[in-house]
Design an enzyme around this catalytic site. Structure first.
Site, PDB file in Angstrom:
ATOM      1  N   SER A 151       0.833  -1.202   0.000  1.00  0.00           N
ATOM      2  CA  SER A 151       0.000   0.000   0.000  1.00  0.00           C
ATOM      3  C   SER A 151       0.869   1.254   0.000  1.00  0.00           C
ATOM      4  O   SER A 151       1.807   1.371   0.784  1.00  0.00           O
ATOM      5  CB  SER A 151      -0.918   0.016   1.223  1.00  0.00           C
ATOM      6  OG  SER A 151      -1.827  -1.063   1.176  1.00  0.00           O
ATOM      7  N   GLU A 160       2.461   6.350   2.842  1.00  0.00           N
ATOM      8  CA  GLU A 160       3.114   5.586   3.901  1.00  0.00           C
ATOM      9  C   GLU A 160       4.467   5.027   3.447  1.00  0.00           C
ATOM     10  O   GLU A 160       5.273   4.635   4.279  1.00  0.00           O
ATOM     11  CB  GLU A 160       2.226   4.465   4.420  1.00  0.00           C
ATOM     12  CG  GLU A 160       1.853   3.394   3.422  1.00  0.00           C
ATOM     13  CD  GLU A 160       1.036   2.285   4.090  1.00  0.00           C
ATOM     14  OE1 GLU A 160       1.656   1.358   4.631  1.00  0.00           O
ATOM     15  OE2 GLU A 160      -0.206   2.353   4.071  1.00  0.00           O
TER      16      GLU A 160
END
Length: 298
Positions: free
Chosen positions: A220, A292
């Site tokens: 992700s 992230e």
């Protein structure tokens, strides 16, 4: 301890991106690790601690300084029936396999997750709606004071307020993660042991079916903001960016929150896609995506 020069960092990251590090260390114990750090500081050499490289994008020009890889600091052991200790350099695969072989339930959702225990603690990794922090009993880290390193520890109950969705007390700190002790549930009969194994295989197959392992990636790219109502991947999809490409990098066709290295992608290709996604989603929905993945400059 292994020491090499001009080590290509793309060989040590799941994105397979990154130029050479001036010097690359692989300490075999924490005494060697702290010795390297002390030496770097005394010589004013920039250094970076590297685990499994699963959430990083190194510069195409490499890293001007020392990269210290923790992969050999990887002991895992059963402390008592419901507690497992894993050092920071152990991979999540090694931890999941250890628990599966011992008939210990609790880490099935993390089957197939790349990276190390240290990285999972740092990011408070989350898979299939479960965070690593849900299993933490205690964490250990190294802190430096006047050139000396001290091992510190704290129970999760004492530290719970510092853990949240993809948030840990190790972020934005100088703490060096050493190990974690994790809560697990022992099972005894063969049927329950097989159920753990089958569950792990199911999560891995789910990742395979969605194409997670088809190309190099970092998993992700953006955090989800649950208050906004839609996950980041959905927003990127609805912004029309699925499959969008810059150079050898592409927003994955199978998931909007994945960027994949399809053909010799550069760090700048990935950065361009991150910026494109942030700008487009903000323009269309007024929401600012929070990356992230971490870009490491030269």
């Amino acid at each position: 301890m292994n020491i090499s020069q001009n080590e290509l960092l793309k060989n040590h990251t799941t994105f397979q991106i990154g130029g050479p590090a001036d010097i690359f260390y692989e300490p075999e114990n924490f005494e060697e690790l702290t010795g390297i750090i002390a030496e770097c500081k005394s010589q004013n050499i920039k250094y970076f601690l590297l685990g499994g490289g699963s959430n990083l994008v190194f510069s195409d020009k490499g890293f001007r300084g020392a990269v210290i890889c923790t992969r050999k600091l990887n002991k895992i052991k059963l402390l008592e029936p419901g507690l497992v200790m894993a050092e920071a350099g152990a991979t999540m695969k090694e931890l999941v396999d250890f628990c599966t072989d011992k008939g210990l339930s609790g880490f099935e959702e993390f089957a197939g997750l790349p990276g190390t225990v240290g990285g999972a603690l740092f990011m408070n990794a989350r898979c299939f709606e479960k965070s690593v922090s849900e299993n933490i009993f205690e964490t250990f880290w190294l802190e430096e004071c006047d050139g000396k390193f001290t091992t510190c520890e704290i129970s999760f109950d004492e530290d719970a307020e510092n853990w949240d969705y993809k948030k840990s007390p190790f972020q934005n700190s100088k703490k060096i993660i050493k190990a974690g002790i994790f809560k697990v549930k022992p099972v005894e009969n063969l049927e329950d042991r097989n159920a753990i194994r089958l569950k792990c295989e199911g999560f891995i197959k789910g990742r395979e079916d969605r194409g997670h392992f088809k190309y190099p990636s970092a998993g992700s790219v953006f955090k989800n903001n649950h208050d906004f109502g839609k996950p980041s991947g959905k927003l990127i999809d609805e912004a029309g960016l699925r499959g969008y490409r810059i150079g050898g990098a592409q927003i994955a066709e199978f998931h909007g929150n994945f960027i994949v290295n399809t053909d010799g992608a550069s760090a700048e290709d990935v950065r361009g896609l991150v910026n494109k996604a942030v700008e487009t989603v903000k323009m269309k929905f007024g929401f600012v995506l929070e990356p992230e993945i971490i870009f490491i400059e030269e």
